[in-house]
Design a protein around this motif. Structure first.
Motif, PDB file in Angstrom:
ATOM      1  N   LYS A   1      13.029  87.176  25.651  1.00  0.00           N
ATOM      2  CA  LYS A   1      14.276  87.006  25.023  1.00  0.00           C
ATOM      3  C   LYS A   1      15.664  87.708  25.772  1.00  0.00           C
ATOM      4  CE  LYS A   1      12.030  84.232  22.283  1.00  0.00           C
ATOM      5  NZ  LYS A   1      12.106  83.039  22.781  1.00  0.00           N
ATOM      6  N   LEU A   2      15.443  87.830  27.168  1.00  0.00           N
ATOM      7  CA  LEU A   2      16.437  88.399  27.695  1.00  0.00           C
ATOM      8  C   LEU A   2      16.628  87.107  28.962  1.00  0.00           C
ATOM      9  CD1 LEU A   2      18.898  90.365  28.514  1.00  0.00           C
ATOM     10  CD2 LEU A   2      17.101  91.430  29.924  1.00  0.00           C
TER      11      LEU A   2
ATOM     12  N   LYS B   1       9.635  92.287  35.418  1.00  0.00           N
ATOM     13  CA  LYS B   1       9.287  92.413  33.991  1.00  0.00           C
ATOM     14  C   LYS B   1       8.918  91.345  33.192  1.00  0.00           C
ATOM     15  CE  LYS B   1      10.332  96.892  34.189  1.00  0.00           C
ATOM     16  NZ  LYS B   1       9.239  98.017  33.729  1.00  0.00           N
ATOM     17  N   GLY B   2       8.924  90.138  33.834  1.00  0.00           N
ATOM     18  CA  GLY B   2       8.505  89.003  33.191  1.00  0.00           C
ATOM     19  C   GLY B   2       9.272  87.858  32.482  1.00  0.00           C
ATOM     20  N   PHE B   3      10.684  88.392  32.948  1.00  0.00           N
ATOM     21  CA  PHE B   3      11.800  87.675  32.484  1.00  0.00           C
ATOM     22  C   PHE B   3      11.942  86.375  33.417  1.00  0.00           C
ATOM     23  CE2 PHE B   3      12.626  91.808  30.668  1.00  0.00           C
ATOM     24  CZ  PHE B   3      12.582  91.453  29.329  1.00  0.00           C
ATOM     25  N   THR B   4      12.217  85.392  32.697  1.00  0.00           N
ATOM     26  CA  THR B   4      12.266  84.081  33.534  1.00  0.00           C
ATOM     27  C   THR B   4      13.373  83.036  33.291  1.00  0.00           C
ATOM     28  OG1 THR B   4      11.006  82.944  31.920  1.00  0.00           O
ATOM     29  CG2 THR B   4       9.732  83.959  33.640  1.00  0.00           C
ATOM     30  N   TYR B   5      14.322  83.222  32.560  1.00  0.00           N
ATOM     31  CA  TYR B   5      15.553  82.078  32.535  1.00  0.00           C
ATOM     32  C   TYR B   5      16.495  82.606  32.941  1.00  0.00           C
ATOM     33  CZ  TYR B   5      18.025  78.984  29.635  1.00  0.00           C
ATOM     34  OH  TYR B   5      18.881  77.828  29.245  1.00  0.00           O
ATOM     35  N   PHE B   6      17.312  81.862  33.754  1.00  0.00           N
ATOM     36  CA  PHE B   6      18.338  81.680  34.479  1.00  0.00           C
ATOM     37  C   PHE B   6      19.485  80.667  33.907  1.00  0.00           C
ATOM     38  CE2 PHE B   6      15.014  83.513  37.061  1.00  0.00           C
ATOM     39  CZ  PHE B   6      15.483  84.519  37.643  1.00  0.00           C
ATOM     40  N   ASP B   7      20.664  81.385  33.878  1.00  0.00           N
ATOM     41  CA  ASP B   7      21.853  80.320  33.311  1.00  0.00           C
ATOM     42  C   ASP B   7      22.814  80.107  34.322  1.00  0.00           C
ATOM     43  OD1 ASP B   7      23.210  79.074  30.781  1.00  0.00           O
ATOM     44  OD2 ASP B   7      24.639  80.467  31.665  1.00  0.00           O
ATOM     45  N   THR B   8      23.350  78.823  34.707  1.00  0.00           N
ATOM     46  CA  THR B   8      24.341  78.771  35.420  1.00  0.00           C
ATOM     47  C   THR B   8      25.427  77.716  35.067  1.00  0.00           C
ATOM     48  OG1 THR B   8      25.252  78.694  37.692  1.00  0.00           O
ATOM     49  CG2 THR B   8      23.185  77.571  37.256  1.00  0.00           C
ATOM     50  N   ALA B   9      26.289  77.344  35.886  1.00  0.00           N
ATOM     51  CA  ALA B   9      26.982  76.197  35.321  1.00  0.00           C
ATOM     52  C   ALA B   9      27.700  75.502  36.690  1.00  0.00           C
ATOM     53  CB  ALA B   9      27.850  76.324  34.340  1.00  0.00           C
TER      54      ALA B   9
ATOM     55  N   MET C   1      21.633  95.643  34.787  1.00  0.00           N
ATOM     56  CA  MET C   1      20.141  95.080  35.016  1.00  0.00           C
ATOM     57  C   MET C   1      19.120  96.095  34.341  1.00  0.00           C
ATOM     58  SD  MET C   1      18.084  92.373  35.173  1.00  0.00           S
ATOM     59  CE  MET C   1      18.944  91.197  36.162  1.00  0.00           C
ATOM     60  N   GLU C   2      19.095  97.109  35.292  1.00  0.00           N
ATOM     61  CA  GLU C   2      18.185  98.392  34.689  1.00  0.00           C
ATOM     62  C   GLU C   2      18.554  98.665  33.333  1.00  0.00           C
ATOM     63  OE1 GLU C   2      19.106 101.213  37.621  1.00  0.00           O
ATOM     64  OE2 GLU C   2      18.028  99.787  39.344  1.00  0.00           O
ATOM     65  N   ASP C   3      19.614  98.593  32.712  1.00  0.00           N
ATOM     66  CA  ASP C   3      19.723  99.101  31.288  1.00  0.00           C
ATOM     67  C   ASP C   3      19.265  98.050  30.275  1.00  0.00           C
ATOM     68  OD1 ASP C   3      20.910 100.640  29.072  1.00  0.00           O
ATOM     69  OD2 ASP C   3      22.280  99.062  28.871  1.00  0.00           O
ATOM     70  N   ASN C   4      19.622  96.911  30.773  1.00  0.00           N
ATOM     71  CA  ASN C   4      18.974  95.797  29.748  1.00  0.00           C
ATOM     72  C   ASN C   4      17.370  95.522  30.111  1.00  0.00           C
ATOM     73  OD1 ASN C   4      21.419  94.845  28.832  1.00  0.00           O
ATOM     74  ND2 ASN C   4      21.749  93.168  30.513  1.00  0.00           N
TER      75      ASN C   4
ATOM     76  N   PHE D   1      15.481  98.580  27.688  1.00  0.00           N
ATOM     77  CA  PHE D   1      15.093  98.208  26.294  1.00  0.00           C
ATOM     78  C   PHE D   1      14.419  96.832  25.957  1.00  0.00           C
ATOM     79  CE2 PHE D   1      19.686  97.616  27.021  1.00  0.00           C
ATOM     80  CZ  PHE D   1      19.823  96.308  26.361  1.00  0.00           C
ATOM     81  N   MET D   2      14.702  95.752  26.757  1.00  0.00           N
ATOM     82  CA  MET D   2      14.234  94.474  26.447  1.00  0.00           C
ATOM     83  C   MET D   2      12.803  94.095  26.877  1.00  0.00           C
ATOM     84  SD  MET D   2      16.491  92.975  24.378  1.00  0.00           S
ATOM     85  CE  MET D   2      15.830  91.221  24.490  1.00  0.00           C
ATOM     86  N   ALA D   3      12.413  95.077  27.904  1.00  0.00           N
ATOM     87  CA  ALA D   3      10.993  94.711  28.544  1.00  0.00           C
ATOM     88  C   ALA D   3      10.046  94.616  27.403  1.00  0.00           C
ATOM     89  CB  ALA D   3      10.706  95.836  29.729  1.00  0.00           C
TER      90      ALA D   3
END
Length: 374
Positions: A12-13, A42-50, A257-260, A263-265
């Protein structure tokens, strides 16, 4: 085990690629790669662009920092079709292909009509943009279709009723806008869920405004958890909602990035006590002495100096609410554009005679001058 809803298995990040680190006019691609590596580790996989982000450089950065360096099945990426730039189907074909080529992709996992509202939704219908998205999906060039949204819950209800083919909605949701009658975060979220749509959250930190906050609000949060960043409260508030694909954070450097990730990992939703703390913060924000301008713009037509008075007052309100001088000054500079500055006011009183709220606009513009032009 199959997903209960679209995006359930995605952490969810999400990494929003709109505010990437820059060196002059170019993306700092080496820092971006480090951020991507930490994110993926850390297992995050979603990238958003436009298509329009950073003048097209965002999609290229996606290609260079992610697509060319990781297996295609290890991440999801999204891009968006700018409705305001479209003239016909040929434009859609050209823009979509350019988005693929910039990123070095053969398909997007999520593809969106960008920033729909009442007028752009009507334009989308007239141009056949939804038929175009369905065609892309049938051809395997996109996996899931949806739209990002900026308008009222009533307009959202109309779009989702007309277009059940939309699989998800990207909404601006944060605790400051949750019960706002202007943004209508809660109402839009509830409409989307009523229609069974998955939600992607954008602006959870309100463009960075909720990462600073006033000293009183900071004290509220620090009294509960002295170690947690102010921004973490905003991201966790958003991520605690149900039915999410992910929560996008537009991280601009490795520190963010490190801050997010910290607490999101191992994300845990806000507790009831933490929710109550957030509500106390909202109560503080609502109690601050902001200028009650409704942006009706009646004051603008009669102004001989062509000052964007609502824009100037909105910038002042941002300063009052969040205490971020540089951000408020940036918003003010953008708001006044090619018109007059607050300091150009000649105190003729034409604005005040037209104001339905009977605001003392001349005095407010003096405050804008002292706070945002200094």
């Amino acid at each position: 085990m199959p997903e209960k809803y679209l995006g359930e298995s995605i952490k969810k990040l999400g990494f929003g690629l709109m505010r990437l680190p820059m060196i002059g006019d170019e993306v700092d691609i080496e820092q971006t790669k480090k951020m991507v590596d930490a994110f993926m580790e850390k297992g995050f996989t979603y990238f958003d662009t436009a298509y329009v982000y950073i003048g097209g450089k965002s999609e290229k950065a996606l290609g260079e920092a992610v697509v060319s360096r990781y297996p295609r099945d290890s991440f999801q990426c999204a891009s968006k079709l700018p409705i305001w730039d479209l003239k016909d189907t040929a434009d859609m074909e050209r823009i979509f292909q350019e988005s693929l080529d910039r990123a070095g992709l053969t398909y997007y996992d999520f593809y969106l009509l960008h920033a729909l509202g009442k007028e752009s939704a009507e334009k989308s219908d007239n141009l056949g943009a939804w038929d175009f998205l369905k065609k892309l999906k049938a051809e395997g060039k996109v996996k899931h279709i949806g739209f990002s949204f900026h308008d009222s819950a009533e307009v959202l209800e109309d779009i989702l009723t007309k277009h059940p083919e939309a699989e998800f909605v990207q909404l601006q949701i944060n605790y400051a806008d949750w019960d706002s009658e202007n943004v209508q975060s809660r109402k839009c979220y509830e409409i989307a869920r009523k229609h069974g749509k998955s939600i992607i959250i954008m602006e959870p930190v309100k463009g960075g405004a909720l990462a600073t906050m006033t000293p009183e609000v900071q004290s509220l949060f620090k009294a509960v958890n002295a170690e947690a960043s102010i921004a973490s409260w905003a991201v966790r508030f958003a991520a605690s909602l149900e039915g999410l694909v992910t929560v996008l954070s537009g991280m601009s450097d490795t520190a963010q990035m490190e801050d997010n990730l910290s607490f999101m990992a191992d994300f845990t939703p806000l507790t009831q006590a933490e929710q109550e703390t957030v509500q106390k913060a909202v109560d503080v924000l609502n109690s601050l002495p902001t200028v009650p301008c409704t942006s009706c713009k009646y004051c603008v037509d009669g102004c001989p100096q062509k000052i964007n008075i609502p824009g100037a007052l909105s910038s002042l309100n941002q300063l009052i609410l969040y205490g971020d001088v540089e951000r408020a000054k940036g918003q003010y500079k953008h708001a006044i554009g090619e018109g007059g500055k607050a300091s150009d006011c000649i105190e003729c009183g034409a604005c005040q005679s037209h104001c339905p709220q009977h605001l003392e606009i001349i005095n407010h513009l003096k405050v804008v001058t002292s706070k945002l032009e200094a």
